[in-house]
Structure formats: structure tokens, C-alpha cells
Design a protein around this motif. Structure first.
Motif, PDB file in Angstrom:
ATOM      1  N   UNK A  61       0.850  -1.318  -0.035  1.00  0.00           N
ATOM      2  CA  UNK A  61       0.009  -0.016  -0.040  1.00  0.00           C
ATOM      3  C   UNK A  61       0.883   1.388  -0.152  1.00  0.00           C
ATOM      4  N   UNK A  62       1.914   1.244   0.736  1.00  0.00           N
ATOM      5  CA  UNK A  62       2.689   2.337   0.905  1.00  0.00           C
ATOM      6  C   UNK A  62       3.695   2.704  -0.428  1.00  0.00           C
ATOM      7  N   UNK A  63       3.980   1.431  -1.105  1.00  0.00           N
ATOM      8  CA  UNK A  63       4.838   1.525  -2.197  1.00  0.00           C
ATOM      9  C   UNK A  63       3.760   2.130  -3.511  1.00  0.00           C
ATOM     10  N   UNK A  64       2.458   1.862  -3.315  1.00  0.00           N
ATOM     11  CA  UNK A  64       1.271   2.274  -4.274  1.00  0.00           C
ATOM     12  C   UNK A  64       1.199   3.749  -4.190  1.00  0.00           C
ATOM     13  N   UNK A  65       1.051   4.159  -2.928  1.00  0.00           N
ATOM     14  CA  UNK A  65       0.874   5.628  -2.690  1.00  0.00           C
ATOM     15  C   UNK A  65       2.277   6.409  -3.339  1.00  0.00           C
ATOM     16  N   UNK A  66       3.437   5.900  -3.049  1.00  0.00           N
ATOM     17  CA  UNK A  66       4.667   6.622  -3.503  1.00  0.00           C
ATOM     18  C   UNK A  66       4.464   6.605  -5.114  1.00  0.00           C
ATOM     19  N   UNK A  67       3.759   5.593  -5.803  1.00  0.00           N
ATOM     20  CA  UNK A  67       3.705   5.678  -7.256  1.00  0.00           C
ATOM     21  C   UNK A  67       2.503   6.516  -7.544  1.00  0.00           C
ATOM     22  N   UNK A  68       1.726   7.291  -6.620  1.00  0.00           N
ATOM     23  CA  UNK A  68       0.452   8.105  -7.032  1.00  0.00           C
ATOM     24  C   UNK A  68      -0.656   7.403  -6.981  1.00  0.00           C
ATOM     25  N   UNK A  69      -0.874   6.198  -6.478  1.00  0.00           N
ATOM     26  CA  UNK A  69      -2.187   5.697  -6.422  1.00  0.00           C
ATOM     27  C   UNK A  69      -2.803   6.171  -5.056  1.00  0.00           C
ATOM     28  N   UNK A  70      -4.411   6.437  -5.084  1.00  0.00           N
ATOM     29  CA  UNK A  70      -5.017   6.922  -4.008  1.00  0.00           C
ATOM     30  C   UNK A  70      -5.402   5.957  -3.209  1.00  0.00           C
ATOM     31  N   UNK A  71      -4.436   5.135  -2.439  1.00  0.00           N
ATOM     32  CA  UNK A  71      -4.931   3.933  -1.723  1.00  0.00           C
ATOM     33  C   UNK A  71      -4.676   4.224  -0.239  1.00  0.00           C
ATOM     34  N   UNK A  72      -5.564   3.366   0.916  1.00  0.00           N
ATOM     35  CA  UNK A  72      -5.160   3.826   2.117  1.00  0.00           C
ATOM     36  C   UNK A  72      -3.935   2.970   2.717  1.00  0.00           C
ATOM     37  N   UNK A  73      -3.349   3.398   3.509  1.00  0.00           N
ATOM     38  CA  UNK A  73      -2.438   2.342   4.302  1.00  0.00           C
ATOM     39  C   UNK A  73      -3.199   1.454   5.274  1.00  0.00           C
ATOM     40  N   UNK A  74      -3.272   0.229   4.910  1.00  0.00           N
ATOM     41  CA  UNK A  74      -4.191  -0.654   5.330  1.00  0.00           C
ATOM     42  C   UNK A  74      -3.466  -1.882   5.560  1.00  0.00           C
ATOM     43  N   UNK A  99      -7.367  -3.225   0.308  1.00  0.00           N
ATOM     44  CA  UNK A  99      -6.439  -2.710  -0.718  1.00  0.00           C
ATOM     45  C   UNK A  99      -6.944  -2.996  -2.022  1.00  0.00           C
ATOM     46  N   UNK A 100      -7.247  -4.128  -2.153  1.00  0.00           N
ATOM     47  CA  UNK A 100      -7.746  -4.930  -3.514  1.00  0.00           C
ATOM     48  C   UNK A 100      -9.012  -3.950  -4.052  1.00  0.00           C
ATOM     49  N   UNK A 101      -9.850  -3.775  -2.880  1.00  0.00           N
ATOM     50  CA  UNK A 101     -10.840  -3.010  -3.352  1.00  0.00           C
ATOM     51  C   UNK A 101     -10.628  -1.444  -3.915  1.00  0.00           C
ATOM     52  N   UNK A 102      -9.734  -0.890  -3.088  1.00  0.00           N
ATOM     53  CA  UNK A 102      -9.490   0.433  -3.537  1.00  0.00           C
ATOM     54  C   UNK A 102      -8.569   0.552  -4.671  1.00  0.00           C
ATOM     55  N   UNK A 103      -7.716  -0.487  -5.017  1.00  0.00           N
ATOM     56  CA  UNK A 103      -7.045  -0.343  -6.255  1.00  0.00           C
ATOM     57  C   UNK A 103      -7.934  -0.502  -7.356  1.00  0.00           C
ATOM     58  N   UNK A 104      -9.178  -1.513  -7.239  1.00  0.00           N
ATOM     59  CA  UNK A 104      -9.802  -1.588  -8.142  1.00  0.00           C
ATOM     60  C   UNK A 104     -10.979  -0.532  -8.613  1.00  0.00           C
ATOM     61  N   UNK A 105     -11.095   0.233  -7.480  1.00  0.00           N
ATOM     62  CA  UNK A 105     -11.778   1.541  -7.589  1.00  0.00           C
ATOM     63  C   UNK A 105     -10.985   2.587  -8.409  1.00  0.00           C
ATOM     64  N   UNK A 106      -9.735   2.807  -7.864  1.00  0.00           N
ATOM     65  CA  UNK A 106      -8.659   3.756  -8.790  1.00  0.00           C
ATOM     66  C   UNK A 106      -8.784   3.441 -10.308  1.00  0.00           C
ATOM     67  N   UNK A 107      -8.651   1.958 -10.627  1.00  0.00           N
ATOM     68  CA  UNK A 107      -8.523   1.434 -12.139  1.00  0.00           C
ATOM     69  C   UNK A 107      -9.815   1.714 -12.620  1.00  0.00           C
ATOM     70  N   UNK A 108     -11.063   1.522 -12.084  1.00  0.00           N
ATOM     71  CA  UNK A 108     -12.326   2.089 -12.680  1.00  0.00           C
ATOM     72  C   UNK A 108     -12.347   3.575 -12.993  1.00  0.00           C
ATOM     73  N   UNK A 109     -12.006   4.284 -11.847  1.00  0.00           N
ATOM     74  CA  UNK A 109     -12.035   5.802 -11.974  1.00  0.00           C
ATOM     75  C   UNK A 109     -11.201   6.231 -13.186  1.00  0.00           C
ATOM     76  N   UNK A 110      -9.721   5.580 -13.413  1.00  0.00           N
ATOM     77  CA  UNK A 110      -8.865   5.900 -14.304  1.00  0.00           C
ATOM     78  C   UNK A 110      -9.447   5.582 -15.635  1.00  0.00           C
ATOM     79  N   UNK A 111     -10.041   4.542 -15.830  1.00  0.00           N
ATOM     80  CA  UNK A 111     -10.564   4.038 -17.028  1.00  0.00           C
ATOM     81  C   UNK A 111     -11.643   4.821 -17.572  1.00  0.00           C
TER      82      UNK A 111
END
Length: 268
Positions: free
Chosen positions: A233-246, A252-264
């Protein structure tokens, strides 16, 4: 009013289990206490619950000495299923309210509350505990404590010996109880499992509190805790993904999927 430990020390002969612990746990908190074997977790839990008087210092619950506030407290020992002794599960769940002198109809209401809290079907209430699965016995053991309707619930290693699905079920039970207003303190050698549901993580070392705060902010390395999910989660945040530290892979999987859907959606 809080659970408050002031200058609490406890000794077993020449061994110091707790060393001048200062601690306050507010109403409605869900707290995990962790540390390596021998760090003092179980001793602290018993002192906070009023089951064990500290060698030095005081513990109060709602302003009363802990030992005098026992009616407000439930303590689930390690392997609480070992405390099942009635002829049926109903008898086990009814023991605490009966022992408190409640009338039969009130006892039945308490049993119904505990049964519903753990999601137990009515059909199991008439069964002996020997007929239950290992995970069901664990839940029944916790339910026998819940039937006292404690405002403060203390649990010592509640997921010990359970597989992952049963651990998740215990975690969801504790989350639900906490949402209903029960203050919960968990002692665990596997705090990373509870870190995604607790609001606070207390780390003991040598009988002393060495770290106390939000799970993602405490000194996890000092407690011997490693979380691949939190690291990712921290690595993804460093890469610009809006995910919580969890600590929760599911969150984490739900938030990543949400970010991908939003970006798409933004590129369509």
C-alpha cells in the motif's frame, strides 16, 4: 469513563511481568495489545479486566477499582471453548446471567443476544458442545462471555489455532460488537490480523509500553510485525495511487480496483 492503569507493575517471584504501565483506554475503542512472548500481554489483560490485582499501582474502570467493576467486564481466556461445561450450548450461554440472579425471561433474552451476536442457529443451542466444530466452539466460548452483556470485553488470543476463514469471522464479530458500543481490548501474538479493524495498537516489550498509536504509525518492527499488504500500500502511494495505508488485503484490493475503474472512466 475510561479503563485506566496508573503505575501498574506485576511480579511473579523475581520476574517482572509489568513495569510501571501507564495506560488509558476510552469508551468505544477497539485496541490490540501485542508483543513477543513474555512481554506481559496476558498479565496486562488480566489486570485491566480486574481478574488479577497488580503488585503495584491501580486499575480503574469507570472510576471504580477494576475488581469492583467486574459486572461491566467480560474476559475471554485463551481457548475460551475450554470454559464450556454445560450439558447444552444453551446452558453455557445461560450460565453468566443465571449466576447474576436474573429471572428466566431475562436469561432467555441474554442467551438470544449472545446467540445472535455470533450468528449461531437455534438448532445448535440444544446440542452439547462436543458436537460443534472447532471454530463453532470458539464462537460459543466467546458467546458465553457476551451473555453477561459486558460494556468492556477483553480477549486473550481469540484467534489462536483457527484457520483463516474462522479468523475472519472472529474479526468481523469483534468489529460488529465494537460498532454496537462495546469497548474491546485484544491481546494477540498476531496483531497484523487485527490491525485493519482496531483503532489503536499498543506494543509491550519487557512489561513496558514501548509504542501506542494508530496501527500504521506505531513501531511495527519493534513488535516483530511484518505486513506485506501495508508495504505494498505504501509503495502504491509513492507511485501516485490513491490508496489507504492498510493491513487488509481485501480493503487494498477494493481500493485499487476503484482507482483503476476511475482512471478507465476518465480516459473514455
Amino acid at each position: 469513563m475510561p479503563v485506566k492503569a496508573e503505575g501498574v507493575s506485576h511480579f511473579y517471584y523475581d520476574v517482572t511481568a509489568l513495569d510501571a504501565v501507564e495506560l488509558e483506554i476510552g469508551p468505544g475503542e477497539l485496541v490490540a495489545v501485542c508483543g513477543r512472548n513474555g512481554s506481559g500481554k496476558s498479565t496486562l489483560l488480566k489486570c485491566l479486566a480486574g481478574l488479577q490485582k497488580p503488585s503495584m499501582g491501580t486499575v480503574t474502570i469507570d472510576g471504580q477499582p477494576a475488581a469492583k467493576a467486574r459486572s461491566k467486564v467480560g474476559l475471554a481466556i485463551q481457548f475460551p471453548e475450554r470454559a464450556l461445561f454445560g450439558k447444552t450450548i444453551y446452558d453455557d450461554l445461560a450460565f453468566a446471567p443465571k449466576n447474576a440472579g436474573l429471572k428466566d425471561e431475562d436469561v432467555s433474552r441474554r442467551v438470544a443476544y449472545a446467540k445472535e451476536a455470533i450468528g449461531m442457529p437455534d438448532s445448535l443451542l440444544t446440542q452439547p458442545h462436543a458436537s460443534l466444530s472447532y471454530g463453532q466452539k470458539r464462537l460459543a466460548g466467546i458467546a458465553s462471555v457476551l451473555s453477561a452483556r459486558p460494556a468492556y470485553l477483553f480477549l486473550d488470543e481469540p484467534t489462536a489455532g483457527l484457520d483463516y476463514p474462522w479468523k475472519r469471522r472472529i474479526a468481523e464479530l469483534l468489529r460488529s460488537l465494537n460498532r454496537s458500543g462495546v469497548t474491546i481490548v485484544i491481546a494477540s501474538h498476531d496483531p497484523s490480523f487485527f490491525a485493519d479493524i482496531c483503532s489503536r495498537l499498543i506494543i509491550l516489550d519487557g512489561g513496558q509500553v514501548v509504542s501506542d498509536g494508530a496501527p500504521v504509525k506505531v513501531d511495527l518492527a519493534r513488535a516483530g510485525i511484518r505486513s506485506d499488504t501495508l508495504a505494498l500500500a505504501r509503495k502504491l502511494k509513492e507511485c501516485g495511487f490513491d490508496v489507504p495505508e492498510t493491513f487488509s488485503p481485501e480493503d487494498l484490493a477494493d481500493r485499487v480496483a476503484e482507482v483503476i475503474r476511475r482512471e478507465s472512466a476518465g480516459h473514455n
